[in-house]
Write a protein that holds these residues in place. Structure first.
Motif, PDB file in Angstrom:
ATOM      1  N   MET A  13       0.849  -1.211   0.000  1.00 32.61           N
ATOM      2  CA  MET A  13       0.000   0.000   0.000  1.00 32.61           C
ATOM      3  C   MET A  13       0.876   1.249   0.000  1.00 32.61           C
ATOM      4  SD  MET A  13      -3.145   0.828   2.523  1.00 32.61           S
ATOM      5  CE  MET A  13      -3.523  -0.867   2.850  1.00 32.61           C
ATOM      6  N   LYS A  14       0.448   2.237  -0.720  1.00 31.46           N
ATOM      7  CA  LYS A  14       1.248   3.448  -0.858  1.00 31.46           C
ATOM      8  C   LYS A  14       1.136   4.320   0.398  1.00 31.46           C
ATOM      9  CE  LYS A  14       1.760   7.164  -4.102  1.00 31.46           C
ATOM     10  NZ  LYS A  14       0.987   7.930  -5.059  1.00 31.46           N
ATOM     11  N   THR A  15       2.280   4.763   0.878  1.00 27.50           N
ATOM     12  CA  THR A  15       2.260   5.648   2.038  1.00 27.50           C
ATOM     13  C   THR A  15       2.156   7.095   1.564  1.00 27.50           C
ATOM     14  OG1 THR A  15       3.672   4.126   3.198  1.00 27.50           O
ATOM     15  CG2 THR A  15       3.465   6.310   4.136  1.00 27.50           C
ATOM     16  N   ILE A  16       1.167   7.790   2.069  1.00 25.70           N
ATOM     17  CA  ILE A  16       0.995   9.170   1.641  1.00 25.70           C
ATOM     18  C   ILE A  16       1.760  10.121   2.548  1.00 25.70           C
ATOM     19  CG2 ILE A  16      -0.713  11.027   1.495  1.00 25.70           C
ATOM     20  CD1 ILE A  16      -2.553   9.136   0.156  1.00 25.70           C
ATOM     21  N   LEU A  17       1.675   9.884   3.837  1.00 25.53           N
ATOM     22  CA  LEU A  17       2.325  10.802   4.773  1.00 25.53           C
ATOM     23  C   LEU A  17       2.960  10.009   5.902  1.00 25.53           C
ATOM     24  CD1 LEU A  17       2.777  13.725   5.863  1.00 25.53           C
ATOM     25  CD2 LEU A  17       0.550  13.555   6.936  1.00 25.53           C
ATOM     26  N   LYS A  18       4.198  10.382   6.227  1.00 27.44           N
ATOM     27  CA  LYS A  18       4.908   9.747   7.349  1.00 27.44           C
ATOM     28  C   LYS A  18       5.296  10.818   8.343  1.00 27.44           C
ATOM     29  CE  LYS A  18       7.335   5.897   5.278  1.00 27.44           C
ATOM     30  NZ  LYS A  18       8.529   5.615   4.494  1.00 27.44           N
ATOM     31  N   LEU A  19       4.980  10.594   9.600  1.00 26.46           N
ATOM     32  CA  LEU A  19       5.436  11.513  10.645  1.00 26.46           C
ATOM     33  C   LEU A  19       6.458  10.793  11.508  1.00 26.46           C
ATOM     34  CD1 LEU A  19       2.689  12.886   9.862  1.00 26.46           C
ATOM     35  CD2 LEU A  19       2.514  13.581  12.233  1.00 26.46           C
ATOM     36  N   ARG A  20       7.568  11.438  11.763  1.00 31.07           N
ATOM     37  CA  ARG A  20       8.611  10.832  12.594  1.00 31.07           C
ATOM     38  C   ARG A  20       8.932  11.760  13.756  1.00 31.07           C
ATOM     39  NH1 ARG A  20       7.339   7.255  10.883  1.00 31.07           N
ATOM     40  NH2 ARG A  20       7.935   5.924   9.156  1.00 31.07           N
ATOM     41  N   GLU A  21       8.525  11.382  14.954  1.00 31.50           N
ATOM     42  CA  GLU A  21       8.895  12.138  16.160  1.00 31.50           C
ATOM     43  C   GLU A  21       8.612  13.621  16.018  1.00 31.50           C
ATOM     44  OE1 GLU A  21      10.913  10.644  18.959  1.00 31.50           O
ATOM     45  OE2 GLU A  21       9.989   8.856  18.081  1.00 31.50           O
ATOM     46  N   LEU A  22       7.553  13.954  15.331  1.00 29.22           N
ATOM     47  CA  LEU A  22       7.261  15.360  15.058  1.00 29.22           C
ATOM     48  C   LEU A  22       6.893  16.084  16.352  1.00 29.22           C
ATOM     49  CD1 LEU A  22       7.207  17.076  12.506  1.00 29.22           C
ATOM     50  CD2 LEU A  22       4.756  16.735  12.400  1.00 29.22           C
ATOM     51  N   THR A  23       7.569  17.199  16.601  1.00 22.92           N
ATOM     52  CA  THR A  23       7.402  17.913  17.866  1.00 22.92           C
ATOM     53  C   THR A  23       7.265  19.401  17.628  1.00 22.92           C
ATOM     54  OG1 THR A  23       8.786  16.273  18.970  1.00 22.92           O
ATOM     55  CG2 THR A  23       8.473  18.359  20.124  1.00 22.92           C
ATOM     56  N   LYS A  24       6.357  20.028  18.356  1.00 23.71           N
ATOM     57  CA  LYS A  24       6.259  21.482  18.298  1.00 23.71           C
ATOM     58  C   LYS A  24       6.171  22.046  19.697  1.00 23.71           C
ATOM     59  CE  LYS A  24       5.879  25.589  16.765  1.00 23.71           C
ATOM     60  NZ  LYS A  24       6.994  26.231  16.042  1.00 23.71           N
ATOM     61  N   LYS A  25       7.069  22.968  19.992  1.00 23.41           N
ATOM     62  CA  LYS A  25       7.043  23.640  21.294  1.00 23.41           C
ATOM     63  C   LYS A  25       6.709  25.102  21.089  1.00 23.41           C
ATOM     64  CE  LYS A  25      10.149  20.650  23.803  1.00 23.41           C
ATOM     65  NZ  LYS A  25      11.452  20.083  23.656  1.00 23.41           N
ATOM     66  N   PHE A  26       5.770  25.595  21.882  1.00 26.83           N
ATOM     67  CA  PHE A  26       5.520  27.039  21.928  1.00 26.83           C
ATOM     68  C   PHE A  26       6.049  27.502  23.272  1.00 26.83           C
ATOM     69  CE2 PHE A  26       1.993  25.668  19.096  1.00 26.83           C
ATOM     70  CZ  PHE A  26       2.344  26.423  17.980  1.00 26.83           C
ATOM     71  N   GLY A  27       7.245  28.035  23.305  1.00 23.15           N
ATOM     72  CA  GLY A  27       7.852  28.415  24.576  1.00 23.15           C
ATOM     73  C   GLY A  27       8.021  27.173  25.431  1.00 23.15           C
ATOM     74  N   SER A  28       7.447  27.193  26.630  1.00 25.31           N
ATOM     75  CA  SER A  28       7.626  26.044  27.514  1.00 25.31           C
ATOM     76  C   SER A  28       6.553  24.984  27.269  1.00 25.31           C
ATOM     77  CB  SER A  28       7.565  26.502  28.969  1.00 25.31           C
ATOM     78  OG  SER A  28       6.304  27.064  29.230  1.00 25.31           O
ATOM     79  N   LEU A  29       5.534  25.351  26.492  1.00 25.65           N
ATOM     80  CA  LEU A  29       4.443  24.410  26.236  1.00 25.65           C
ATOM     81  C   LEU A  29       4.792  23.487  25.066  1.00 25.65           C
ATOM     82  CD1 LEU A  29       1.210  23.871  26.698  1.00 25.65           C
ATOM     83  CD2 LEU A  29       1.082  25.101  24.543  1.00 25.65           C
ATOM     84  N   THR A  30       4.644  22.192  25.283  1.00 16.96           N
ATOM     85  CA  THR A  30       4.849  21.260  24.179  1.00 16.96           C
ATOM     86  C   THR A  30       3.488  20.909  23.601  1.00 16.96           C
ATOM     87  OG1 THR A  30       6.750  20.387  25.356  1.00 16.96           O
ATOM     88  CG2 THR A  30       5.922  19.087  23.515  1.00 16.96           C
ATOM     89  N   ALA A  31       3.183  21.488  22.443  1.00 18.40           N
ATOM     90  CA  ALA A  31       1.859  21.298  21.851  1.00 18.40           C
ATOM     91  C   ALA A  31       1.743  19.946  21.166  1.00 18.40           C
ATOM     92  CB  ALA A  31       1.568  22.414  20.859  1.00 18.40           C
ATOM     93  N   VAL A  32       2.832  19.532  20.522  1.00 19.53           N
ATOM     94  CA  VAL A  32       2.853  18.226  19.869  1.00 19.53           C
ATOM     95  C   VAL A  32       4.126  17.534  20.313  1.00 19.53           C
ATOM     96  CG1 VAL A  32       2.963  17.012  17.672  1.00 19.53           C
ATOM     97  CG2 VAL A  32       1.555  19.062  17.877  1.00 19.53           C
ATOM     98  N   ASP A  33       3.992  16.318  20.838  1.00 18.61           N
ATOM     99  CA  ASP A  33       5.119  15.670  21.501  1.00 18.61           C
ATOM    100  C   ASP A  33       5.500  14.379  20.781  1.00 18.61           C
ATOM    101  OD1 ASP A  33       7.042  14.998  23.248  1.00 18.61           O
ATOM    102  OD2 ASP A  33       5.773  14.975  25.037  1.00 18.61           O
ATOM    103  N   ALA A  34       6.547  14.451  19.983  1.00 16.16           N
ATOM    104  CA  ALA A  34       7.126  13.267  19.322  1.00 16.16           C
ATOM    105  C   ALA A  34       6.073  12.360  18.692  1.00 16.16           C
ATOM    106  CB  ALA A  34       7.975  12.475  20.313  1.00 16.16           C
ATOM    107  N   LEU A  35       5.294  12.922  17.813  1.00 16.23           N
ATOM    108  CA  LEU A  35       4.209  12.182  17.176  1.00 16.23           C
ATOM    109  C   LEU A  35       4.741  11.366  15.997  1.00 16.23           C
ATOM    110  CD1 LEU A  35       1.344  12.345  18.159  1.00 16.23           C
ATOM    111  CD2 LEU A  35       0.836  13.968  16.359  1.00 16.23           C
ATOM    112  N   THR A  36       4.408  10.096  15.979  1.00 15.08           N
ATOM    113  CA  THR A  36       4.832   9.224  14.886  1.00 15.08           C
ATOM    114  C   THR A  36       3.643   8.414  14.393  1.00 15.08           C
ATOM    115  OG1 THR A  36       7.031   8.995  15.835  1.00 15.08           O
ATOM    116  CG2 THR A  36       6.372   7.347  14.235  1.00 15.08           C
ATOM    117  N   PHE A  37       3.283   8.566  13.147  1.00 17.98           N
ATOM    118  CA  PHE A  37       2.316   7.653  12.541  1.00 17.98           C
ATOM    119  C   PHE A  37       2.350   7.782  11.027  1.00 17.98           C
ATOM    120  CE2 PHE A  37      -0.248  11.443  13.534  1.00 17.98           C
ATOM    121  CZ  PHE A  37      -0.910  11.679  12.346  1.00 17.98           C
ATOM    122  N   ASN A  38       1.749   6.841  10.339  1.00 17.59           N
ATOM    123  CA  ASN A  38       1.730   6.845   8.880  1.00 17.59           C
ATOM    124  C   ASN A  38       0.309   6.941   8.367  1.00 17.59           C
ATOM    125  OD1 ASN A  38       4.429   6.449   8.954  1.00 17.59           O
ATOM    126  ND2 ASN A  38       4.351   4.270   8.458  1.00 17.59           N
TER     127      ASN A  38
END
Lengths: 274, 299
Positions: free
Chosen positions: B1-26
């Motif tokens: 099956m064709k993979t359209i999107l891969k996320l690897r440890e995706l993280t977003k911090k706004f200052g001290s707040l971690t809005a997205v924490d090491a997200l991984t999925f396909n």
């Protein structure tokens, strides 16, 4: 490049405020030229601006380029609002989601800037040419098309100024703030100039590097070049000489600023979360 | 099956707040995905990152196996996030023309997509004259312009009236039925339950679960029973081998949780043979909402 310009053109074409302001700008532009050719009757004296030699080739290039440049403020409003409205309508975000890169976005705005500058320069050229052909005492080909560097300087002056507007629009996201900042910068440069003139004359050279000052250095005021004024000045001060040429240094500085403004707009946008 | 999107440890911090924490999925082609999470769990930020409007703090993502850079990939994606964003003084048609120019799509698609969302009659009207429901439908039309490989929808029914919600759902269902890959972020669970085959559950930016909806809670479901012979029913359930345990719910309903797969008609028959007449019998699985609450509570 064509694609990006067409994207920007499509936005402008369908924006009422931008359309009206641009229209006013180009009408005023032509009206001013016509105004100069009207005869005024002060009692028994007939006065016509056009007869004072301002429309003689090649002087007319210099004179008109200097004067109509003031009208650029109208277009500045259009430029600032075409940038800041992308923030307020969140369409910038949508553009990026639809597959425009941040670099392409800035470039499309810059092409818009170039488009406006080019349209205005073309109009200046045509209007001046017509006025000159009507009123000039000289109409030899060589004279008519000499001193055209003023037209180029005018184009560059607009590009520089609009790039500054673009940068402020991106930086501040609101048209009112951006225009306010533009005004503040103008005042700030005035203060620096006063300071340098009276307190630190040795720092004179930095004045040429101030963004707004460098743009105005491109086209030096043409009044003292007018026949009557000039003869009066030489009578008072026999050593009255002044260069009215478009300086290479000024051209390079304004080009430098334009690049800095557009480049930092891009960098700024790249760093931002929208 | 064709993979359209891969996320690897995706993280977003706004200052001290971690809005997205090491997200991984396909995201695989052909599935309908739901991103579930309460408000402020990082759904929109995650989508913002893969859609090029939010810069990740760390980690990476890859569209179409990294065949192209993000903004080129986005031309093959259709996405609407939060509120519909268009140029207010342009008509629907002109707005879509602009999107065509950006994505490099023929103008002929405009009429097709406007037909899908039922806005064809209003295409000449200014966007600012549209109701919120119409704006949202136009946004979906715009996302469908390039016949996308994947459709990303972030809270598509937010703020709509019941009729508007219904219209949007119908459109999504129809598109999903045609086999398009969809990624739907929502905090409305029944919305996700109705259309999604896979879910990603996140809370506080962390992934709690990702996989098929059915496996979110791998139980065998439960019976809801009601009878006038309540005590006999209870003692019958007590001894039944297929029933793990039972709870007494409100209004005399008894909820019997299954320990193994079991048919409703069998339990009905057995009850009848024991002289217990059922007035109510339903076999069902836990709703996504119940599963979701359980999952988020456990953490």
């Amino acid at each position: 490049m064509k694609r990006l310009f067409l994207i920007e053109f499509h936005k402008l074409k369908n924006n009422k405020a931008a359309k009206i302001l641009s229209l006013i700008y180009f009408i005023l532009f032509s009206a001013i030229a016509l105004f100069a050719s009207i005869k005024f009757n002060f009692g028994s004296i007939d006065f016509r601006l056009a007869d004072q030699g301002i429309f003689n080739f090649p002087f007319i290039w210099h004179f008109n380029a200097y004067f109509v440049a003031f009208l650029k403020l109208f277009l500045a409003v259009v430029i600032v609002s075409m940038v800041s409205s992308e923030y307020t309508n969140r369409t910038l975000k949508q553009n990026l989601i639809d597959g425009l890169s941040k670099k392409e976005f800035i470039l499309s705005k810059f092409y818009g800037v170039l488009g406006f500058a080019l349209a205005s320069t073309l109009l200046l050229f045509i209007v001046s040419l017509i006025l000159g052909l009507i009123f000039s005492d000289y109409d030899e080909f060589n004279i008519v098309f000499s001193d055209l560097e003023y037209i180029f300087a005018y184009f560059l002056k607009l590009v520089g100024f609009f790039s500054l507007c673009l940068f402020f629009g991106i930086l501040l996201k609101r048209s009112a703030f951006a225009l306010g900042f533009l005004f503040l910068l103008w005042i700030f440069e005035g203060i620096v100039q006063l300071f340098v003139k009276f307190q630190a004359e040795s720092l004179d050279f930095i004045l040429n590097f101030l963004p707004l000052q460098s743009m105005s250095n491109l086209i030096i005021e043409p009044f003292t070049r007018l026949g009557i004024v000039k003869s009066a000045a030489t009578q008072l001060n026999s050593e009255f000489t002044k260069s009215y040429d478009v300086e290479w240094s000024a051209i390079l500085i304004v080009m430098g600023w334009s690049f800095i403004f557009v480049y930092s707009s891009w960098k700024l946008l790249q760093k931002r979360d929208l | 099956m064709k993979t359209i999107l891969k996320l690897r440890e995706l993280t977003k911090k706004f200052g001290s707040l971690t809005a997205v924490d090491a997200l991984t999925f396909n995201i695989q082609k052909g599935n309908v995905y739901g991103i579930l999470g309460p408000n402020g769990s990082g759904k929109s930020t995650t989508l913002g990152m893969v859609l090029n409007v939010v810069n990740p703090s760390s980690g990476s993502f890859e569209w179409f196996d990294g065949e192209m850079n993000t903004h080129e990939a986005l031309k093959k994606v259709g996405a609407i996030i939060e509120s519909p964003n268009f140029y207010p003084s342009m008509s629907a048609e002109d707005n879509l023309k602009l999107v065509c120019k950006i994505k490099g799509v023929e103008y002929s698609r405009i009429d097709v997509v406007l037909e899908i969302v039922n806005l064809h009659d209003r295409k000449k009207d200014h966007f600012s004259s549209y109701s919120l429901g119409m704006k949202q439908r136009l946004a979906i039309a715009s996302a469908l312009l390039n016949d996308p490989e994947i459709l990303i929808l972030d809270e598509p029914t937010n703020g709509l009236d019941p009729q508007g919600i219904h219209q949007i759902r119908e459109i999504i269902k129809r598109i999903a039925a045609e086999g398009m890959t969809i990624l739907l972020a929502s905090h409305l669970l029944d919305e996700v339950e109705k259309v999604c085959s896979h879910v990603v559950v996140i809370r506080n930016g962390k992934k709690l679960y990702s996989g098929p909806v059915d496996e979110l809670n791998a139980t065998h479901g439960f019976f809801e029973l009601k009878s006038e012979h309540k005590d006999e029913l209870k003692s019958f359930l007590e001894t039944h081998s297929a029933i793990e345990r039972y709870d007494e719910a409100d209004n005399d309903l008894i909820k019997a949780i299954l320990a193994q797969p079991y048919e409703a008609k069998l339990i009905n028959k057995e009850c009848f043979e024991k002289g217990i007449l059922l007035t109510h019998l339903v076999k069902r699985k836990e709703t996504l909402e119940e599963q979701f609450l359980k999952l988020t509570k456990n953490q």
